[in-house]
Design a protein around this motif. Structure first.
Motif, PDB file in Angstrom:
ATOM      1  N   GLY A  69       0.817  -1.208   0.000  1.00 28.66           N
ATOM      2  CA  GLY A  69       0.000   0.000   0.000  1.00 28.66           C
ATOM      3  C   GLY A  69       0.850   1.257   0.000  1.00 28.66           C
ATOM      4  O   GLY A  69       2.068   1.213   0.140  1.00 28.66           O
ATOM      5  N   GLY A  70       0.201   2.382  -0.196  1.00 28.47           N
ATOM      6  CA  GLY A  70       0.905   3.649  -0.216  1.00 28.47           C
ATOM      7  C   GLY A  70      -0.005   4.757  -0.700  1.00 28.47           C
ATOM      8  O   GLY A  70      -1.216   4.583  -0.793  1.00 28.47           O
ATOM      9  N   SER A  71       0.612   5.891  -0.996  1.00 31.07           N
ATOM     10  CA  SER A  71      -0.125   7.052  -1.483  1.00 31.07           C
ATOM     11  C   SER A  71       0.221   7.293  -2.939  1.00 31.07           C
ATOM     12  O   SER A  71       1.402   7.337  -3.295  1.00 31.07           O
ATOM     13  CB  SER A  71       0.234   8.280  -0.647  1.00 31.07           C
ATOM     14  OG  SER A  71      -0.181   8.120   0.685  1.00 31.07           O
ATOM     15  N   VAL A  72      -0.801   7.453  -3.751  1.00 33.77           N
ATOM     16  CA  VAL A  72      -0.598   7.720  -5.171  1.00 33.77           C
ATOM     17  C   VAL A  72      -1.581   8.783  -5.630  1.00 33.77           C
ATOM     18  O   VAL A  72      -2.608   9.014  -4.996  1.00 33.77           O
ATOM     19  CB  VAL A  72      -0.777   6.449  -6.031  1.00 33.77           C
ATOM     20  CG1 VAL A  72       0.277   5.417  -5.707  1.00 33.77           C
ATOM     21  CG2 VAL A  72      -2.166   5.881  -5.877  1.00 33.77           C
ATOM     22  N   GLN A  73      -1.270   9.379  -6.749  1.00 32.20           N
ATOM     23  CA  GLN A  73      -2.179  10.339  -7.355  1.00 32.20           C
ATOM     24  C   GLN A  73      -3.224   9.605  -8.191  1.00 32.20           C
ATOM     25  O   GLN A  73      -3.011   8.458  -8.612  1.00 32.20           O
ATOM     26  CB  GLN A  73      -1.396  11.305  -8.241  1.00 32.20           C
ATOM     27  CG  GLN A  73      -0.455  12.204  -7.461  1.00 32.20           C
ATOM     28  CD  GLN A  73       0.204  13.257  -8.343  1.00 32.20           C
ATOM     29  OE1 GLN A  73       0.260  13.108  -9.561  1.00 32.20           O
ATOM     30  NE2 GLN A  73       0.687  14.323  -7.721  1.00 32.20           N
ATOM     31  N   PRO A  74      -4.360  10.239  -8.407  1.00 31.33           N
ATOM     32  CA  PRO A  74      -5.364   9.634  -9.291  1.00 31.33           C
ATOM     33  C   PRO A  74      -4.749   9.266 -10.642  1.00 31.33           C
ATOM     34  O   PRO A  74      -3.956  10.022 -11.196  1.00 31.33           O
ATOM     35  CB  PRO A  74      -6.409  10.738  -9.427  1.00 31.33           C
ATOM     36  CG  PRO A  74      -6.289  11.521  -8.164  1.00 31.33           C
ATOM     37  CD  PRO A  74      -4.829  11.505  -7.823  1.00 31.33           C
ATOM     38  N   GLY A  75      -5.130   8.088 -11.109  1.00 28.48           N
ATOM     39  CA  GLY A  75      -4.564   7.580 -12.352  1.00 28.48           C
ATOM     40  C   GLY A  75      -3.334   6.728 -12.157  1.00 28.48           C
ATOM     41  O   GLY A  75      -2.862   6.091 -13.115  1.00 28.48           O
ATOM     42  N   GLY A  76      -2.820   6.698 -10.950  1.00 30.55           N
ATOM     43  CA  GLY A  76      -1.621   5.931 -10.669  1.00 30.55           C
ATOM     44  C   GLY A  76      -1.897   4.453 -10.462  1.00 30.55           C
ATOM     45  O   GLY A  76      -3.037   3.989 -10.560  1.00 30.55           O
ATOM     46  N   SER A  77      -0.836   3.728 -10.164  1.00 33.76           N
ATOM     47  CA  SER A  77      -0.916   2.278  -9.991  1.00 33.76           C
ATOM     48  C   SER A  77      -0.218   1.849  -8.705  1.00 33.76           C
ATOM     49  O   SER A  77       0.718   2.509  -8.249  1.00 33.76           O
ATOM     50  CB  SER A  77      -0.249   1.566 -11.175  1.00 33.76           C
ATOM     51  OG  SER A  77      -0.898   1.868 -12.386  1.00 33.76           O
ATOM     52  N   LEU A  78      -0.693   0.760  -8.180  1.00 34.14           N
ATOM     53  CA  LEU A  78      -0.056   0.101  -7.033  1.00 34.14           C
ATOM     54  C   LEU A  78      -0.251  -1.399  -7.182  1.00 34.14           C
ATOM     55  O   LEU A  78      -1.216  -1.851  -7.809  1.00 34.14           O
ATOM     56  CB  LEU A  78      -0.688   0.542  -5.713  1.00 34.14           C
ATOM     57  CG  LEU A  78      -0.285   1.871  -5.093  1.00 34.14           C
ATOM     58  CD1 LEU A  78      -1.137   2.144  -3.862  1.00 34.14           C
ATOM     59  CD2 LEU A  78       1.193   1.911  -4.749  1.00 34.14           C
ATOM     60  N   ARG A  79       0.648  -2.139  -6.583  1.00 33.90           N
ATOM     61  CA  ARG A  79       0.516  -3.589  -6.551  1.00 33.90           C
ATOM     62  C   ARG A  79       0.569  -4.050  -5.105  1.00 33.90           C
ATOM     63  O   ARG A  79       1.570  -3.845  -4.409  1.00 33.90           O
ATOM     64  CB  ARG A  79       1.626  -4.262  -7.355  1.00 33.90           C
ATOM     65  CG  ARG A  79       1.506  -5.773  -7.441  1.00 33.90           C
ATOM     66  CD  ARG A  79       2.623  -6.374  -8.284  1.00 33.90           C
ATOM     67  NE  ARG A  79       2.541  -7.819  -8.399  1.00 33.90           N
ATOM     68  CZ  ARG A  79       1.822  -8.453  -9.320  1.00 33.90           C
ATOM     69  NH1 ARG A  79       1.132  -7.763 -10.213  1.00 33.90           N
ATOM     70  NH2 ARG A  79       1.800  -9.775  -9.364  1.00 33.90           N
ATOM     71  N   LEU A  80      -0.514  -4.651  -4.681  1.00 30.94           N
ATOM     72  CA  LEU A  80      -0.589  -5.206  -3.338  1.00 30.94           C
ATOM     73  C   LEU A  80      -0.214  -6.688  -3.367  1.00 30.94           C
ATOM     74  O   LEU A  80      -0.501  -7.384  -4.343  1.00 30.94           O
ATOM     75  CB  LEU A  80      -1.996  -5.057  -2.768  1.00 30.94           C
ATOM     76  CG  LEU A  80      -2.597  -3.658  -2.757  1.00 30.94           C
ATOM     77  CD1 LEU A  80      -3.968  -3.691  -2.072  1.00 30.94           C
ATOM     78  CD2 LEU A  80      -1.688  -2.662  -2.091  1.00 30.94           C
ATOM     79  N   SER A  81       0.412  -7.130  -2.306  1.00 31.95           N
ATOM     80  CA  SER A  81       0.736  -8.539  -2.162  1.00 31.95           C
ATOM     81  C   SER A  81       0.282  -9.022  -0.794  1.00 31.95           C
ATOM     82  O   SER A  81       0.225  -8.242   0.161  1.00 31.95           O
ATOM     83  CB  SER A  81       2.238  -8.765  -2.322  1.00 31.95           C
ATOM     84  OG  SER A  81       2.657  -8.499  -3.637  1.00 31.95           O
ATOM     85  N   CYS A  82      -0.021 -10.294  -0.724  1.00 33.81           N
ATOM     86  CA  CYS A  82      -0.397 -10.913   0.550  1.00 33.81           C
ATOM     87  C   CYS A  82       0.375 -12.218   0.674  1.00 33.81           C
ATOM     88  O   CYS A  82       0.232 -13.110  -0.172  1.00 33.81           O
ATOM     89  CB  CYS A  82      -1.893 -11.156   0.594  1.00 33.81           C
ATOM     90  SG  CYS A  82      -2.468 -12.015   2.066  1.00 33.81           S
ATOM     91  N   ALA A  83       1.191 -12.296   1.695  1.00 36.29           N
ATOM     92  CA  ALA A  83       1.955 -13.513   1.963  1.00 36.29           C
ATOM     93  C   ALA A  83       1.205 -14.359   2.970  1.00 36.29           C
ATOM     94  O   ALA A  83       0.824 -13.869   4.039  1.00 36.29           O
ATOM     95  CB  ALA A  83       3.329 -13.143   2.500  1.00 36.29           C
ATOM     96  N   ALA A  84       0.988 -15.616   2.636  1.00 36.30           N
ATOM     97  CA  ALA A  84       0.188 -16.507   3.472  1.00 36.30           C
ATOM     98  C   ALA A  84       1.044 -17.611   4.067  1.00 36.30           C
ATOM     99  O   ALA A  84       2.004 -18.079   3.439  1.00 36.30           O
ATOM    100  CB  ALA A  84      -0.934 -17.107   2.650  1.00 36.30           C
ATOM    101  N   SER A  85       0.682 -18.024   5.250  1.00 37.40           N
ATOM    102  CA  SER A  85       1.364 -19.146   5.892  1.00 37.40           C
ATOM    103  C   SER A  85       0.432 -19.785   6.897  1.00 37.40           C
ATOM    104  O   SER A  85      -0.565 -19.192   7.317  1.00 37.40           O
ATOM    105  CB  SER A  85       2.662 -18.688   6.563  1.00 37.40           C
ATOM    106  OG  SER A  85       2.393 -17.762   7.590  1.00 37.40           O
ATOM    107  N   GLY A  86       0.761 -21.015   7.272  1.00 41.29           N
ATOM    108  CA  GLY A  86      -0.001 -21.682   8.317  1.00 41.29           C
ATOM    109  C   GLY A  86      -1.191 -22.494   7.826  1.00 41.29           C
ATOM    110  O   GLY A  86      -1.956 -23.011   8.644  1.00 41.29           O
ATOM    111  N   PHE A  87      -1.358 -22.593   6.523  1.00 45.20           N
ATOM    112  CA  PHE A  87      -2.445 -23.410   5.989  1.00 45.20           C
ATOM    113  C   PHE A  87      -2.058 -23.838   4.577  1.00 45.20           C
ATOM    114  O   PHE A  87      -1.081 -23.343   4.006  1.00 45.20           O
ATOM    115  CB  PHE A  87      -3.769 -22.645   5.988  1.00 45.20           C
ATOM    116  CG  PHE A  87      -3.786 -21.401   5.115  1.00 45.20           C
ATOM    117  CD1 PHE A  87      -3.192 -20.217   5.548  1.00 45.20           C
ATOM    118  CD2 PHE A  87      -4.398 -21.409   3.879  1.00 45.20           C
ATOM    119  CE1 PHE A  87      -3.207 -19.078   4.764  1.00 45.20           C
ATOM    120  CE2 PHE A  87      -4.428 -20.278   3.086  1.00 45.20           C
ATOM    121  CZ  PHE A  87      -3.839 -19.107   3.525  1.00 45.20           C
ATOM    122  N   THR A  88      -2.846 -24.759   4.028  1.00 47.13           N
ATOM    123  CA  THR A  88      -2.555 -25.277   2.696  1.00 47.13           C
ATOM    124  C   THR A  88      -3.097 -24.294   1.667  1.00 47.13           C
ATOM    125  O   THR A  88      -4.258 -24.349   1.275  1.00 47.13           O
ATOM    126  CB  THR A  88      -3.176 -26.666   2.511  1.00 47.13           C
ATOM    127  OG1 THR A  88      -2.766 -27.516   3.584  1.00 47.13           O
ATOM    128  CG2 THR A  88      -2.707 -27.278   1.188  1.00 47.13           C
TER     129      THR A  88
END
Length: 131
Positions: free
Chosen positions: A9-28
């Motif tokens: 996450g972060g701060s961007v101006q309208p029209g911008g892009s971001l890439r979110l990631s989620c790291a998972a553990s503890g389950f299949t």
């Protein structure tokens, strides 16, 4: 212990892009749908996108369709959300969660088999879209 750690996450101006990631553990990981849900200030949580366990099927709410892309890497136990053409109304805390199906109107429905009737949730990452 199930852990879901969202980042990117972060701060961007309208029209911008971001890439979110989620790291998972503890389950299949590759046995679960993975879901992104967001919550804007003062508003209810809204389903954004989800992806099937094998990655072959994706769902998006109408508010993000065509701008966001969900993907997963089952070898790395990660799920990502690529966001383009961001708008101020996309400002929210974004959470990753397990086993929720997204509908086009932004509802999210638990589809797992947990006795408590709910999936696991991460802590969220803040996305702010502002000029």
């Amino acid at each position: 212990e199930v852990q879901l750690q969202a980042s990117g996450g972060g701060s961007v101006q309208p029209g911008g892009s971001l890439r979110l990631s989620c790291a998972a553990s503890g389950f299949t990981f590759d046995e679960f749908y993975m879901t992104w849900v967001r919550q804007a200030p003062g508003k209810a949580r809204e389903g954004v996108s989800c992806i099937s366990s094998n990655g072959n099927t994706t769902y998006y709410s109408d508010s993000v369709k065509g701008r966001f892309t969900i993907s997963r890497d089952n070898a790395k136990n990660t799920v990502s959300l690529q966001m383009h053409n961001l708008k101020p109304e996309d400002t929210a805390v974004y959470y990753c969660a397990t086993d929720y199906l997204i509908t086009e109107d932004g509802s999210y429905l638990y589809i797992g088999d947990d006795n408590a009737g709910k999936g696991s949730w991460g802590r969220g990452t803040q996305v702010t879209v502002s000029s």
